[in-house]
Design an enzyme around this catalytic site. Structure first.
Site, short mmCIF file in Angstrom:
data_model
loop_
_atom_site.label_atom_id
_atom_site.label_comp_id
_atom_site.label_asym_id
_atom_site.label_seq_id
_atom_site.Cartn_x
_atom_site.Cartn_y
_atom_site.Cartn_z
N ARG A 57 -17.28 -68.94 -11.31
CA ARG A 57 -17.23 -68.83 -12.48
C ARG A 57 -18.04 -69.65 -13.57
NH1 ARG A 57 -11.98 -67.75 -10.62
NH2 ARG A 57 -11.57 -65.53 -11.13
N ASP A 93 -14.56 -59.67 -12.08
CA ASP A 93 -13.81 -59.19 -11.02
C ASP A 93 -14.45 -59.84 -9.73
OD1 ASP A 93 -11.75 -56.83 -10.07
OD2 ASP A 93 -13.49 -56.40 -8.89
#
Length: 217
Positions: free
Chosen positions: A189, A73
């Site tokens: 990420r 998230d």
């Protein structure tokens, strides 16, 4: 063959997570998406922080599928807007999920009177790995620091609207105009995956069945 679930309905996220995960996993591990396993349900993101929402999504899809899941998230945090859009980035403008164009326009409109030097912002991310069989729960938080541009770039990836207005430190360039080498240096990420990967591999070494990964920004 073991399975790791990338738990997101965002195709762009599936592509990016797969890009960083595939070279790091052994050939006995297969990445699958929610579409691959036919899961159309949406986890209810009721958390007050990106960490809480990442955990909610990882556990929701992991428990339904029975697979180890990797979920994320994220939020675009703007200092001058008291951290907004923040955890509600996708639904910042109301209960209906806004389009990329609507979100870009909203950021620029609300920041139009904020002078340069006071437009600091960061793209924050929490990645959560959850294994319903092993009872494993691990989270990692990372961010990409920068500031809000005065106008949006013409080039941006669909599904990641805030990148269109985010100038990234230390390159002083739009996120989506970074070179591949520059992107690799700051990608949150990629950083989160590298941190959480040892725990995934540790579980996979003991579990001969399937594993799932889930994510979301």
């Amino acid at each position: 063959m073991q399975k790791l679930l990338i738990a997101t309905h965002n195709p762009a996220k599936v592509i990016e997570l797969s890009k960083y995960l595939l070279p790091l996993l052994d050939q006995e591990t297969k990445l699958v998406s929610l579409t691959d396993i036919g899961l159309e349900e949406e986890a209810k993101e009721t958390g007050e922080t990106i960490r809480e929402n990442a955990i909610i999504k990882a556990q929701y899809y992991g428990d339904i599928s029975g697979l180890p899941s990797l979920a994320d998230d994220g939020g675009f945090m703007i200092d001058a807007l008291n951290g907004e859009p923040g955890v509600k980035s996708n639904r910042w403008l109301g209960p209906r999920k806004a389009t990329d164009e609507e979100l870009i326009e909203a950021v620029l409109e609300r920041m139009k009177d904020v002078p340069e030097g006071k437009r600091q912002a960061r793209m924050a991310l929490c990645l959560c790995y959850y294994n319903p069989v092993m009872g494993t729960l691990e989270t990692v938080e990372t961010s990409i620091n920068g500031h809000v541009a005065l106008k949006a770039t013409d080039k941006y990836m669909k599904g990641f609207p805030f990148r269109a207005v985010h100038i990234v430190e230390p390159f002083n360039k739009y996120y989506d105009e970074l070179t591949e080498a520059e992107h690799e240096q700051v990608n949150h990420r990629r950083k989160a995956i590298l941190e959480i990967l040892p725990k995934i591999k540790e579980d996979f070494a003991y579990e001969p069945e399937e594993i799932v990964i889930e994510t979301d920004l």
